[in-house]
Design a protein around this motif. Structure first.
Motif, PDB file in Angstrom:
ATOM      1  N   THR A  42       0.832  -1.199   0.000  1.00 29.67           N
ATOM      2  CA  THR A  42       0.000   0.000   0.000  1.00 29.67           C
ATOM      3  C   THR A  42       0.870   1.253   0.000  1.00 29.67           C
ATOM      4  O   THR A  42       1.844   1.338   0.734  1.00 29.67           O
ATOM      5  CB  THR A  42      -0.906   0.031   1.248  1.00 29.67           C
ATOM      6  N   MET A  43       0.493   2.209  -0.832  1.00 28.30           N
ATOM      7  CA  MET A  43       1.161   3.516  -0.816  1.00 28.30           C
ATOM      8  C   MET A  43       0.435   4.378   0.209  1.00 28.30           C
ATOM      9  O   MET A  43      -0.794   4.399   0.234  1.00 28.30           O
ATOM     10  CB  MET A  43       1.058   4.194  -2.184  1.00 28.30           C
ATOM     11  N   ARG A  44       1.199   5.087   1.028  1.00 29.20           N
ATOM     12  CA  ARG A  44       0.586   5.997   1.986  1.00 29.20           C
ATOM     13  C   ARG A  44       0.981   7.417   1.634  1.00 29.20           C
ATOM     14  O   ARG A  44       2.095   7.671   1.186  1.00 29.20           O
ATOM     15  CB  ARG A  44       1.024   5.656   3.415  1.00 29.20           C
ATOM     16  N   ILE A  45       0.052   8.338   1.852  1.00 27.52           N
ATOM     17  CA  ILE A  45       0.279   9.748   1.524  1.00 27.52           C
ATOM     18  C   ILE A  45       0.074  10.593   2.772  1.00 27.52           C
ATOM     19  O   ILE A  45      -0.871  10.368   3.528  1.00 27.52           O
ATOM     20  CB  ILE A  45      -0.642  10.225   0.377  1.00 27.52           C
ATOM     21  N   GLY A  46       0.967  11.537   2.967  1.00 31.98           N
ATOM     22  CA  GLY A  46       0.844  12.513   4.042  1.00 31.98           C
ATOM     23  C   GLY A  46       1.028  13.905   3.459  1.00 31.98           C
ATOM     24  O   GLY A  46       1.840  14.094   2.549  1.00 31.98           O
ATOM     25  N   ILE A  47       0.259  14.838   3.961  1.00 32.03           N
ATOM     26  CA  ILE A  47       0.340  16.217   3.469  1.00 32.03           C
ATOM     27  C   ILE A  47       0.514  17.126   4.666  1.00 32.03           C
ATOM     28  O   ILE A  47      -0.221  17.015   5.646  1.00 32.03           O
ATOM     29  CB  ILE A  47      -0.937  16.596   2.693  1.00 32.03           C
ATOM     30  N   THR A  48       1.478  18.021   4.561  1.00 33.91           N
ATOM     31  CA  THR A  48       1.687  18.977   5.643  1.00 33.91           C
ATOM     32  C   THR A  48       1.960  20.352   5.050  1.00 33.91           C
ATOM     33  O   THR A  48       2.672  20.489   4.064  1.00 33.91           O
ATOM     34  CB  THR A  48       2.836  18.523   6.578  1.00 33.91           C
ATOM     35  N   VAL A  49       1.329  21.347   5.658  1.00 36.50           N
ATOM     36  CA  VAL A  49       1.502  22.734   5.223  1.00 36.50           C
ATOM     37  C   VAL A  49       1.689  23.578   6.484  1.00 36.50           C
ATOM     38  O   VAL A  49       0.823  23.624   7.350  1.00 36.50           O
ATOM     39  CB  VAL A  49       0.287  23.240   4.412  1.00 36.50           C
ATOM     40  N   SER A  50       2.818  24.245   6.578  1.00 40.25           N
ATOM     41  CA  SER A  50       3.180  25.029   7.746  1.00 40.25           C
ATOM     42  C   SER A  50       2.362  26.317   7.844  1.00 40.25           C
ATOM     43  O   SER A  50       1.855  26.825   6.841  1.00 40.25           O
ATOM     44  CB  SER A  50       4.665  25.374   7.666  1.00 40.25           C
ATOM     45  N   ARG A  51       2.295  26.860   9.031  1.00 34.74           N
ATOM     46  CA  ARG A  51       1.624  28.148   9.223  1.00 34.74           C
ATOM     47  C   ARG A  51       2.345  29.279   8.518  1.00 34.74           C
ATOM     48  O   ARG A  51       1.758  30.330   8.273  1.00 34.74           O
ATOM     49  CB  ARG A  51       1.532  28.476  10.709  1.00 34.74           C
ATOM     50  N   LYS A  52       3.606  29.080   8.207  1.00 39.35           N
ATOM     51  CA  LYS A  52       4.364  30.107   7.486  1.00 39.35           C
ATOM     52  C   LYS A  52       3.799  30.339   6.092  1.00 39.35           C
ATOM     53  O   LYS A  52       4.006  31.395   5.508  1.00 39.35           O
ATOM     54  CB  LYS A  52       5.831  29.686   7.350  1.00 39.35           C
ATOM     55  N   VAL A  57      -7.306  29.312   5.727  1.00 39.33           N
ATOM     56  CA  VAL A  57      -7.968  29.198   4.429  1.00 39.33           C
ATOM     57  C   VAL A  57      -6.959  28.822   3.348  1.00 39.33           C
ATOM     58  O   VAL A  57      -7.191  27.926   2.528  1.00 39.33           O
ATOM     59  CB  VAL A  57      -8.685  30.525   4.070  1.00 39.33           C
ATOM     60  N   VAL A  58      -5.820  29.478   3.351  1.00 42.05           N
ATOM     61  CA  VAL A  58      -4.771  29.219   2.372  1.00 42.05           C
ATOM     62  C   VAL A  58      -4.220  27.801   2.545  1.00 42.05           C
ATOM     63  O   VAL A  58      -4.045  27.056   1.566  1.00 42.05           O
ATOM     64  CB  VAL A  58      -3.643  30.268   2.502  1.00 42.05           C
ATOM     65  N   ARG A  59      -3.948  27.410   3.778  1.00 45.76           N
ATOM     66  CA  ARG A  59      -3.387  26.081   4.036  1.00 45.76           C
ATOM     67  C   ARG A  59      -4.362  24.976   3.639  1.00 45.76           C
ATOM     68  O   ARG A  59      -3.979  23.985   3.017  1.00 45.76           O
ATOM     69  CB  ARG A  59      -3.008  25.932   5.510  1.00 45.76           C
ATOM     70  N   ASN A  60      -5.636  25.150   3.969  1.00 43.79           N
ATOM     71  CA  ASN A  60      -6.624  24.135   3.628  1.00 43.79           C
ATOM     72  C   ASN A  60      -6.822  24.020   2.122  1.00 43.79           C
ATOM     73  O   ASN A  60      -6.994  22.922   1.594  1.00 43.79           O
ATOM     74  CB  ASN A  60      -7.955  24.421   4.313  1.00 43.79           C
ATOM     75  N   ARG A  61      -6.769  25.141   1.421  1.00 41.47           N
ATOM     76  CA  ARG A  61      -6.886  25.099  -0.037  1.00 41.47           C
ATOM     77  C   ARG A  61      -5.717  24.320  -0.634  1.00 41.47           C
ATOM     78  O   ARG A  61      -5.886  23.495  -1.537  1.00 41.47           O
ATOM     79  CB  ARG A  61      -6.927  26.507  -0.611  1.00 41.47           C
ATOM     80  N   LYS A  63      -3.928  22.015   0.841  1.00 39.76           N
ATOM     81  CA  LYS A  63      -4.072  20.595   1.175  1.00 39.76           C
ATOM     82  C   LYS A  63      -5.100  19.916   0.268  1.00 39.76           C
ATOM     83  O   LYS A  63      -4.888  18.781  -0.163  1.00 39.76           O
ATOM     84  CB  LYS A  63      -4.451  20.417   2.643  1.00 39.76           C
ATOM     85  N   ARG A  64      -6.183  20.604  -0.054  1.00 32.28           N
ATOM     86  CA  ARG A  64      -7.175  20.039  -0.979  1.00 32.28           C
ATOM     87  C   ARG A  64      -6.564  19.794  -2.349  1.00 32.28           C
ATOM     88  O   ARG A  64      -6.803  18.753  -2.977  1.00 32.28           O
ATOM     89  CB  ARG A  64      -8.393  20.960  -1.114  1.00 32.28           C
ATOM     90  N   ARG A  65      -5.781  20.746  -2.821  1.00 32.16           N
ATOM     91  CA  ARG A  65      -5.123  20.601  -4.127  1.00 32.16           C
ATOM     92  C   ARG A  65      -4.139  19.432  -4.104  1.00 32.16           C
ATOM     93  O   ARG A  65      -4.076  18.650  -5.053  1.00 32.16           O
ATOM     94  CB  ARG A  65      -4.403  21.890  -4.502  1.00 32.16           C
ATOM     95  N   PHE A  66      -3.369  19.291  -3.026  1.00 29.91           N
ATOM     96  CA  PHE A  66      -2.409  18.194  -2.921  1.00 29.91           C
ATOM     97  C   PHE A  66      -3.116  16.842  -2.847  1.00 29.91           C
ATOM     98  O   PHE A  66      -2.641  15.857  -3.420  1.00 29.91           O
ATOM     99  CB  PHE A  66      -1.502  18.383  -1.707  1.00 29.91           C
ATOM    100  N   ARG A  67      -4.245  16.774  -2.132  1.00 29.15           N
ATOM    101  CA  ARG A  67      -4.997  15.513  -2.063  1.00 29.15           C
ATOM    102  C   ARG A  67      -5.474  15.090  -3.450  1.00 29.15           C
ATOM    103  O   ARG A  67      -5.399  13.915  -3.818  1.00 29.15           O
ATOM    104  CB  ARG A  67      -6.188  15.642  -1.112  1.00 29.15           C
TER     105      ARG A  67
END
Length: 113
Positions: A42-52, A57-61, A63-67
């Motif tokens: 199984t391939m596993r995916i993790g996504i992380t976006v820093s507060r920087k 709103v920006v971080r969640n957008r 993460k949606r694009r990366f998913r």
């Protein structure tokens, strides 16, 4: 079409372990790939976006694009039995989605060598 199943990374220790793997920096993100060494393909995916990077709103957008990128590209081009982590960069939201798609394919090809 037989594609490998995709699962999510949920534990911090898995993200830290992926940091010791191979990395492919791209303009919108950094891709980390690490083989788990178990018999699970199984391939596993993790996504992380820093507060920087920006506010929630920006971080969640981002993460949606990366998913969506992961759903689209990893089953075909990802590494079976590996953990994949996408770390968002500040310019990731400004890049066109097709450019991000190309970047992810290029990063996976670079790590395949």
């Amino acid at each position: 079409m037989t594609s490998a199943p995709l699962a999510r990374l949920t534990q911090r220790k898995d993200y830290l372990a992926a940091n010791a793997g191979k990395r492919a920096p791209m303009p919108g993100f950094v891709l980390l790939v690490r083989a788990r060494g178990d018999d699970d393909m199984t391939m596993r995916i993790g996504i992380t976006v820093s507060r920087k990077v920006g506010n929630a709103v920006v971080r969640n957008r981002m993460k949606r694009r990366f998913r969506e990128l992961a759903r689209e590209i990893l089953p075909e081009q990802g590494f079976r039995g590996c953990d994949h982590v996408l770390i968002g960069r500040a310019v990731g939201n400004d890049r066109d989605f097709s450019a991000l798609r190309t970047d992810l394919a290029r990063a996976l090809a670079r790590l395949r060598k």
